[in-house]
Design a protein around this motif. Structure first.
Motif, short mmCIF file in Angstrom:
data_model
loop_
_atom_site.label_atom_id
_atom_site.label_comp_id
_atom_site.label_asym_id
_atom_site.label_seq_id
_atom_site.Cartn_x
_atom_site.Cartn_y
_atom_site.Cartn_z
N ASP A 63 0.85 -1.19 0.00
CA ASP A 63 0.00 0.00 0.00
C ASP A 63 0.89 1.25 0.00
O ASP A 63 1.45 1.62 1.03
CB ASP A 63 -0.91 0.01 1.23
CG ASP A 63 -1.95 1.13 1.18
OD1 ASP A 63 -1.82 2.01 0.30
OD2 ASP A 63 -2.88 1.13 2.01
N LEU A 64 1.00 1.87 -1.17
CA LEU A 64 1.82 3.07 -1.30
C LEU A 64 1.03 4.34 -1.05
O LEU A 64 1.56 5.44 -1.20
CB LEU A 64 2.44 3.12 -2.70
CG LEU A 64 3.40 1.98 -3.04
CD1 LEU A 64 3.92 2.13 -4.47
CD2 LEU A 64 4.56 1.91 -2.06
N SER A 65 -0.22 4.19 -0.65
CA SER A 65 -1.08 5.38 -0.45
C SER A 65 -1.25 5.74 1.02
O SER A 65 -2.01 6.65 1.35
CB SER A 65 -2.47 5.14 -1.07
OG SER A 65 -3.17 4.15 -0.35
N MET A 66 -0.55 5.05 1.92
CA MET A 66 -0.77 5.26 3.35
C MET A 66 -0.44 6.69 3.77
O MET A 66 -1.17 7.31 4.55
CB MET A 66 0.05 4.27 4.18
CG MET A 66 -0.46 2.84 4.11
SD MET A 66 0.41 1.72 5.24
CE MET A 66 -0.25 2.27 6.82
N ALA A 67 0.67 7.24 3.28
CA ALA A 67 1.06 8.61 3.65
C ALA A 67 0.06 9.62 3.10
O ALA A 67 -0.26 10.62 3.75
CB ALA A 67 2.47 8.91 3.16
N ALA A 68 -0.45 9.37 1.88
CA ALA A 68 -1.45 10.26 1.30
C ALA A 68 -2.77 10.16 2.06
O ALA A 68 -3.47 11.16 2.26
CB ALA A 68 -1.67 9.92 -0.17
N ASN A 69 -3.13 8.95 2.48
CA ASN A 69 -4.29 8.74 3.33
C ASN A 69 -4.13 9.54 4.62
O ASN A 69 -5.06 10.24 5.06
CB ASN A 69 -4.42 7.23 3.63
CG ASN A 69 -5.66 6.87 4.43
OD1 ASN A 69 -6.14 7.64 5.24
ND2 ASN A 69 -6.15 5.67 4.21
N LEU A 70 -2.96 9.46 5.22
CA LEU A 70 -2.66 10.22 6.44
C LEU A 70 -2.85 11.72 6.21
O LEU A 70 -3.45 12.42 7.04
CB LEU A 70 -1.22 9.91 6.87
CG LEU A 70 -0.62 10.56 8.12
CD1 LEU A 70 0.53 9.70 8.64
CD2 LEU A 70 -0.12 11.98 7.87
N LEU A 132 -7.14 15.28 -3.44
CA LEU A 132 -8.29 15.63 -2.62
C LEU A 132 -7.90 16.56 -1.47
O LEU A 132 -8.69 17.41 -1.05
CB LEU A 132 -8.94 14.36 -2.06
CG LEU A 132 -9.74 13.52 -3.06
CD1 LEU A 132 -10.21 12.23 -2.42
CD2 LEU A 132 -10.93 14.32 -3.60
N VAL A 133 -6.68 16.39 -0.94
CA VAL A 133 -6.20 17.31 0.10
C VAL A 133 -6.21 18.74 -0.42
O VAL A 133 -6.66 19.66 0.26
CB VAL A 133 -4.78 16.92 0.58
CG1 VAL A 133 -4.28 17.93 1.62
CG2 VAL A 133 -4.76 15.53 1.17
N PHE A 134 -5.73 18.89 -1.65
CA PHE A 134 -5.69 20.23 -2.26
C PHE A 134 -7.10 20.75 -2.53
O PHE A 134 -7.41 21.92 -2.29
CB PHE A 134 -4.89 20.18 -3.56
CG PHE A 134 -4.73 21.53 -4.21
CD1 PHE A 134 -3.70 22.38 -3.85
CD2 PHE A 134 -5.63 21.95 -5.18
CE1 PHE A 134 -3.56 23.62 -4.45
CE2 PHE A 134 -5.50 23.19 -5.79
CZ PHE A 134 -4.45 24.03 -5.42
N SER A 137 -8.98 21.76 0.76
CA SER A 137 -8.34 22.86 1.48
C SER A 137 -8.16 24.10 0.62
O SER A 137 -7.83 25.18 1.13
CB SER A 137 -6.97 22.43 2.01
OG SER A 137 -6.07 22.18 0.93
N GLY A 138 -8.36 23.94 -0.70
CA GLY A 138 -8.12 25.05 -1.61
C GLY A 138 -6.65 25.43 -1.67
O GLY A 138 -6.31 26.56 -2.04
N GLY A 139 -5.79 24.50 -1.31
CA GLY A 139 -4.35 24.78 -1.32
C GLY A 139 -3.87 25.53 -0.09
O GLY A 139 -2.68 25.82 0.05
N ALA A 140 -4.79 25.84 0.84
CA ALA A 140 -4.42 26.59 2.05
C ALA A 140 -3.92 25.66 3.14
O ALA A 140 -4.22 24.46 3.14
CB ALA A 140 -5.61 27.39 2.55
#
Length: 327
Positions: A63-70, A132-134, A137-140
């Motif tokens: 699972d290479l998505s764990m940090a992105a999930n975090l 999705l994080v971006f 959050s709108g990049g903020a």
């Protein structure tokens, strides 16, 4: 193989002690109990993530998505706390676990139902989750000034001499130990890693078991999302960027075989702790960050070589036994 795993953990433990002693010879304060507890606390998040990754790797997946999930769950937690500071922190933590588990379930469904290679799935979802994080959050950024005091201080509170973060890591480790050694799911994770085909004939649902492994990894990532953000008091798209490689490295160094079916909870914990000690020791003796990366990479390669040798040795023993049976 059990005896090999035990020896591997003993040698890894001795290597950690050796590093501590060598650094202490130059900087005596390094081995003081307070500093060692700080190193343990600093490594707690990596330990938990390594346990989640171990569950996936045991099934011959990754699972290479764990940090992105975090990063995604951490951003959700930070934004929720900033907008509604009255929400109890335990409820936010529970929500992070659920969201992380759902993100892991998304990975699991793609691997299970569509039979897509896990590395391809999680490389794709890594990018999706970061995106999705971006988007949300709108990049903020969400910084310390926007977070409530409870949000920041909960995992820093000290209980019986240890920060709450360390206690959370200990509880997660105990739960994983019980899961891996006392439950049908734990036995199934090992079984399909050793031989997926034979596992089917014993009544194990290979696809469902892999799905559950990804859910576990996702849930741990979600929990660590809150813990990471509250510890470093910043939520952004860059949170834990590239950390997925560190998580895999902790597993490999701890003797978790990429080929599946081999590894222990103690090994994953020691692998993470080894990296934690190295990362804390090298700056103390004024080694540049580039050398730190090289040393960590060398440790990973040596661990892979040791794993490969152990697996080949096991294969030769089986072959000799088969030959003897025909004589």
């Amino acid at each position: 193989m059990k005896s090999l795993a035990k020896h591997r953990e003993i040698w890894l433990g001795l290597a950690i002690i050796a590093v501590i002693i060598l650094v202490t010879l130059r900087f005596p304060r390094f081995s003081q109990p307070g500093n060692l507890l700080t190193i343990f606390n600093d490594t707690s998040i990596l330990m938990m993530l390594a346990l989640g990754q171990m569950a996936v790797i045991l099934t011959r997946s990754i699972d290479l998505s764990m940090a992105a999930n975090l990063a995604l769950t951490g951003m959700i937690a930070a934004m929720l706390n900033a907008a509604y500071p009255a929400i109890p922190i335990p409820l936010i933590m529970a929500l992070c676990v659920v969201i992380g588990g759902l993100l892991g379930a998304f990975n699991g469904v793609l691997v299970w139902k569509l039979n897509i290679p896990p590395i391809v799935v999680t490389l794709g979802t890594l990018t999706i989750f970061r995106g999705l994080v971006f988007v949300i959050s709108g990049g903020a950024w969400v910084n310390a000034a926007q977070m409530s005091p409870d949000f920041i201080q909960l995992q820093r509170a000290v209980v019986l001499g240890l920060p709450v973060l360390s206690w959370i890591a200990i509880v997660v480790a105990i739960l994983f130990f019980l899961l891996m050694t006392r439950t049908p799911l734990g036995r199934a994770l090992y079984a399909i890693g050793v031989n997926p085909t034979a596992s089917v004939y014993t009544g194990i649902n290979v696809g469902l078991t892999k799905f559950m492994a990804f859910v576990l990894a996702g849930a741990v990532s979600g929990l660590c999302g809150y813990l990471w953000i509250s510890r470093y008091v910043i939520a952004s798209v860059e949170v834990a960027s590239g950390y997925e490689l560190t998580i895999v490295a902790a597993c490999v160094i701890g003797g978790i075989s990429i080929a599946g079916g081999i590894g222990t909870v103690a090994g994953a914990l020691l692998g993470a702790l080894f990296l934690g000690v190295i990362n804390n020791a090298l700056p103390v003796i004024n080694i540049s960050p580039f050398w730190q990366m090289a040393i960590s990479g060398t440790a990973i390669l040596l661990a892979v070589i040791l794993n490969a040798r152990g697996e080949r040795r096991k294969g030769r023993v089986i072959l000799k036994t088969a030959e003897a049976a025909h004589v």
